[in-house]
Design a protein around this motif. Structure first.
Motif, PDB file in Angstrom:
ATOM      1  N   SER A 182       0.816  -1.216   0.000  1.00 41.82           N
ATOM      2  CA  SER A 182       0.000   0.000   0.000  1.00 41.82           C
ATOM      3  C   SER A 182       0.847   1.262   0.000  1.00 41.82           C
ATOM      4  O   SER A 182       0.372   2.335  -0.355  1.00 41.82           O
ATOM      5  CB  SER A 182      -0.952   0.019   1.199  1.00 41.82           C
ATOM      6  N   ARG A 183       2.099   1.151   0.397  1.00 42.53           N
ATOM      7  CA  ARG A 183       2.973   2.319   0.344  1.00 42.53           C
ATOM      8  C   ARG A 183       4.421   1.838   0.314  1.00 42.53           C
ATOM      9  O   ARG A 183       4.780   0.872   0.979  1.00 42.53           O
ATOM     10  CB  ARG A 183       2.756   3.235   1.553  1.00 42.53           C
ATOM     11  N   GLY A 184       5.272   2.514  -0.458  1.00 43.92           N
ATOM     12  CA  GLY A 184       6.674   2.146  -0.554  1.00 43.92           C
ATOM     13  C   GLY A 184       7.571   3.278  -0.098  1.00 43.92           C
ATOM     14  O   GLY A 184       7.147   4.179   0.620  1.00 43.92           O
ATOM     15  N   GLN A 185       8.816   3.249  -0.496  1.00 48.47           N
ATOM     16  CA  GLN A 185       9.756   4.281  -0.094  1.00 48.47           C
ATOM     17  C   GLN A 185       9.307   5.629  -0.621  1.00 48.47           C
ATOM     18  O   GLN A 185       8.840   5.763  -1.750  1.00 48.47           O
ATOM     19  CB  GLN A 185      11.155   3.963  -0.639  1.00 48.47           C
ATOM     20  N   VAL A 244      -4.448  -6.170 -10.522  1.00 48.03           N
ATOM     21  CA  VAL A 244      -3.497  -5.674  -9.524  1.00 48.03           C
ATOM     22  C   VAL A 244      -4.058  -5.937  -8.133  1.00 48.03           C
ATOM     23  O   VAL A 244      -5.207  -5.592  -7.842  1.00 48.03           O
ATOM     24  CB  VAL A 244      -3.232  -4.164  -9.693  1.00 48.03           C
ATOM     25  N   LEU A 245      -3.245  -6.548  -7.289  1.00 49.27           N
ATOM     26  CA  LEU A 245      -3.620  -6.810  -5.907  1.00 49.27           C
ATOM     27  C   LEU A 245      -2.843  -5.856  -5.006  1.00 49.27           C
ATOM     28  O   LEU A 245      -1.616  -5.912  -4.953  1.00 49.27           O
ATOM     29  CB  LEU A 245      -3.307  -8.258  -5.535  1.00 49.27           C
ATOM     30  N   VAL A 246      -3.553  -4.940  -4.346  1.00 43.37           N
ATOM     31  CA  VAL A 246      -2.933  -4.003  -3.416  1.00 43.37           C
ATOM     32  C   VAL A 246      -3.150  -4.547  -2.008  1.00 43.37           C
ATOM     33  O   VAL A 246      -4.291  -4.703  -1.561  1.00 43.37           O
ATOM     34  CB  VAL A 246      -3.532  -2.588  -3.551  1.00 43.37           C
ATOM     35  N   VAL A 250     -15.048   5.128  -6.485  1.00 49.14           N
ATOM     36  CA  VAL A 250     -15.363   4.046  -5.540  1.00 49.14           C
ATOM     37  C   VAL A 250     -14.126   3.187  -5.292  1.00 49.14           C
ATOM     38  O   VAL A 250     -13.816   2.838  -4.141  1.00 49.14           O
ATOM     39  CB  VAL A 250     -16.530   3.188  -6.072  1.00 49.14           C
ATOM     40  N   THR A 251     -13.406   2.859  -6.358  1.00 51.44           N
ATOM     41  CA  THR A 251     -12.172   2.079  -6.190  1.00 51.44           C
ATOM     42  C   THR A 251     -11.148   2.855  -5.379  1.00 51.44           C
ATOM     43  O   THR A 251     -10.450   2.289  -4.526  1.00 51.44           O
ATOM     44  CB  THR A 251     -11.596   1.698  -7.565  1.00 51.44           C
ATOM     45  N   GLN A 252     -11.038   4.160  -5.618  1.00 59.87           N
ATOM     46  CA  GLN A 252     -10.112   4.970  -4.827  1.00 59.87           C
ATOM     47  C   GLN A 252     -10.496   4.955  -3.347  1.00 59.87           C
ATOM     48  O   GLN A 252      -9.623   4.885  -2.472  1.00 59.87           O
ATOM     49  CB  GLN A 252     -10.094   6.404  -5.348  1.00 59.87           C
ATOM     50  N   THR A 253     -11.786   5.006  -3.061  1.00 57.79           N
ATOM     51  CA  THR A 253     -12.233   4.937  -1.667  1.00 57.79           C
ATOM     52  C   THR A 253     -11.805   3.623  -1.031  1.00 57.79           C
ATOM     53  O   THR A 253     -11.310   3.594   0.107  1.00 57.79           O
ATOM     54  CB  THR A 253     -13.768   5.082  -1.594  1.00 57.79           C
ATOM     55  N   LEU A 254     -11.970   2.522  -1.751  1.00 56.21           N
ATOM     56  CA  LEU A 254     -11.546   1.224  -1.231  1.00 56.21           C
ATOM     57  C   LEU A 254     -10.040   1.183  -1.011  1.00 56.21           C
ATOM     58  O   LEU A 254      -9.563   0.677   0.010  1.00 56.21           O
ATOM     59  CB  LEU A 254     -11.960   0.118  -2.201  1.00 56.21           C
ATOM     60  N   LEU A 255      -9.291   1.710  -1.958  1.00 57.40           N
ATOM     61  CA  LEU A 255      -7.829   1.678  -1.852  1.00 57.40           C
ATOM     62  C   LEU A 255      -7.328   2.449  -0.637  1.00 57.40           C
ATOM     63  O   LEU A 255      -6.302   2.108  -0.053  1.00 57.40           O
ATOM     64  CB  LEU A 255      -7.197   2.250  -3.125  1.00 57.40           C
ATOM     65  N   ALA A 306     -10.262   0.572   2.787  1.00 62.09           N
ATOM     66  CA  ALA A 306     -10.668  -0.813   3.035  1.00 62.09           C
ATOM     67  C   ALA A 306      -9.754  -1.472   4.049  1.00 62.09           C
ATOM     68  O   ALA A 306      -8.558  -1.210   4.102  1.00 62.09           O
ATOM     69  CB  ALA A 306     -10.663  -1.602   1.735  1.00 62.09           C
ATOM     70  N   ALA A 307     -10.332  -2.367   4.841  1.00 62.60           N
ATOM     71  CA  ALA A 307      -9.582  -3.061   5.894  1.00 62.60           C
ATOM     72  C   ALA A 307      -8.980  -4.375   5.406  1.00 62.60           C
ATOM     73  O   ALA A 307      -8.450  -5.142   6.209  1.00 62.60           O
ATOM     74  CB  ALA A 307     -10.501  -3.329   7.083  1.00 62.60           C
ATOM     75  N   CYS A 308      -9.028  -4.626   4.103  1.00 61.48           N
ATOM     76  CA  CYS A 308      -8.463  -5.870   3.555  1.00 61.48           C
ATOM     77  C   CYS A 308      -7.827  -5.556   2.204  1.00 61.48           C
ATOM     78  O   CYS A 308      -8.001  -4.461   1.667  1.00 61.48           O
ATOM     79  CB  CYS A 308      -9.558  -6.929   3.399  1.00 61.48           C
ATOM     80  N   PRO A 309      -7.083  -6.495   1.621  1.00 66.11           N
ATOM     81  CA  PRO A 309      -6.506  -6.277   0.296  1.00 66.11           C
ATOM     82  C   PRO A 309      -7.595  -6.041  -0.762  1.00 66.11           C
ATOM     83  O   PRO A 309      -8.720  -6.507  -0.617  1.00 66.11           O
ATOM     84  CB  PRO A 309      -5.742  -7.566   0.014  1.00 66.11           C
ATOM     85  N   ILE A 310      -7.215  -5.306  -1.817  1.00 65.02           N
ATOM     86  CA  ILE A 310      -8.121  -5.003  -2.923  1.00 65.02           C
ATOM     87  C   ILE A 310      -7.504  -5.484  -4.224  1.00 65.02           C
ATOM     88  O   ILE A 310      -6.331  -5.187  -4.517  1.00 65.02           O
ATOM     89  CB  ILE A 310      -8.400  -3.478  -3.037  1.00 65.02           C
ATOM     90  N   ALA A 311      -8.280  -6.231  -4.994  1.00 63.78           N
ATOM     91  CA  ALA A 311      -7.846  -6.626  -6.340  1.00 63.78           C
ATOM     92  C   ALA A 311      -8.618  -5.772  -7.336  1.00 63.78           C
ATOM     93  O   ALA A 311      -9.852  -5.729  -7.303  1.00 63.78           O
ATOM     94  CB  ALA A 311      -8.108  -8.098  -6.590  1.00 63.78           C
ATOM     95  N   VAL A 312      -7.885  -5.085  -8.204  1.00 66.34           N
ATOM     96  CA  VAL A 312      -8.498  -4.252  -9.234  1.00 66.34           C
ATOM     97  C   VAL A 312      -8.286  -4.944 -10.579  1.00 66.34           C
ATOM     98  O   VAL A 312      -7.152  -5.160 -11.004  1.00 66.34           O
ATOM     99  CB  VAL A 312      -7.892  -2.831  -9.249  1.00 66.34           C
ATOM    100  N   VAL A 313      -9.403  -5.280 -11.235  1.00 67.81           N
ATOM    101  CA  VAL A 313      -9.349  -6.065 -12.466  1.00 67.81           C
ATOM    102  C   VAL A 313      -9.706  -5.166 -13.650  1.00 67.81           C
ATOM    103  O   VAL A 313     -10.763  -4.510 -13.631  1.00 67.81           O
ATOM    104  CB  VAL A 313     -10.347  -7.238 -12.398  1.00 67.81           C
TER     105      VAL A 313
END
Length: 291
Positions: A111-114, A137-139, A273-278, A281-288
């Motif tokens: 969810s976040r890198g350097q 993509v699985l975040v 809506v996807t941005q809100t989940l990203l 959300a309290a769990c991983p999100i897969a964006v297809v």
């Protein structure tokens, strides 16, 4: 052909969690795993380099290669059956990682890198990779040790959504967990109007039943490919972002879709809506990606 999973890895805590998830996905899929570390070409302007000095670009590359190899070593320690390969690639991290996954079956990101801003719950690198990605993509976010044995697929029945359902069913089948398919009818104006005029309540109920029938038909068109799967489906009314974030609290993964860019451009359009989940959300999100 053997499938491929790609993970962006920079040795940060978020990428360590992503690495473990990517290794798990590769093991479940019987896929190879590419561990990708991106690095920037050093700016050597304004500094004289003597013959004895190390080449800054060579140093940066070797450092990135060592990071990627460290990721591969960690995968082999935990999941020796997974074939993992390190890659150190030069360029902006988000764009380079997305390019590395161009032909992959799955890209996994932390969810976040350097360099991620602490005020953002999903870093700019992950968002850029999402926007440029051509594959699912699985975040990875949330608590990795918390399990609910359930995957949620969030679909918009007014758009083409079969890839979202197919991905969610396949993932639930591999994991051996339940699947819930949710469609949110996000029409607040008609709901508010119905509260003011009880006479319209029957019309609203009719629309909801029609949408539930359409959702059931879509599920049935995919379900036959996954014998034994018994999905639960639901039509909800209200704010899609809020309702799906609430659903994510009871899921191990939430799967949603994003339209591909048109006019020959790679990547996806990440909607609100996807941005809100990203971000929440309290769990991983897969964006297809969907057409």
């Amino acid at each position: 052909m053997k499938s491929t999973v790609v993970v962006g890895y920079d040795q940060t805590p978020h990428s360590e969690v992503a690495l473990e998830q990517a290794a798990r996905e590769a093991a479940m899929r019987g896929a190879t795993l590419n561990v990708v570390t991106a690095f920037r070409r050093p700016d050597s302007s304004g500094s004289a380099q003597s013959a004895q000095d190390a080449d800054p670009q060579d140093t940066a590359r070797k450092t990135a290669e060592a990071v990627a190899q460290h990721g591969v070593d960690r995968v082999h320690e935990r999941r020796p059956q997974v074939q993992a390969t390190p890659y150190a690639l030069v360029g902006p991290a988000g764009k380079i990682i997305a390019q590395a996954a161009h032909s992959a079956d799955l890209l996994v990101l932390g969810s976040r890198g350097q360099g991620g801003f602490t005020g953002l719950q999903v870093g700019s690198t992950s968002m850029r990779a999402l926007a440029d990605a051509c594959c699912p993509v699985l975040v990875v976010r949330g608590e990795p040790d918390v399990t609910h044995e359930r995957i949620v697929a969030a679909v918009d029945i007014d758009e083409y959504c079969e890839p979202v359902l197919d991905f969610a069913f396949a993932e639930a089948s591999r994991r051996g967990v339940r699947i819930t398919v949710i469609h949110v009818w996000d029409e607040p104006w008609i709901v508010s109007y119905g509260q003011q005029d009880p006479g319209i309540a029957d019309d609203i109920a009719l629309i909801e039943r029609e949408r539930e029938d359409r959702l059931a038909a879509l599920i049935q068109s995919v379900q036959h490919r996954y014998p034994g799967m018994q999905p639960f489906h639901q039509v909800a009314t209200g704010s899609a972002g809020r309702l799906l974030v609430e659903a994510a609290e009871r899921a191990d993964l939430i799967v949603t879709g994003a339209r591909r860019h048109g006019e020959g451009r790679h990547g996806m359009q990440i909607g609100p809506v996807t941005q809100t989940l990203l971000h929440h959300a309290a769990c991983p999100i897969a964006v297809v990606p969907v057409s």
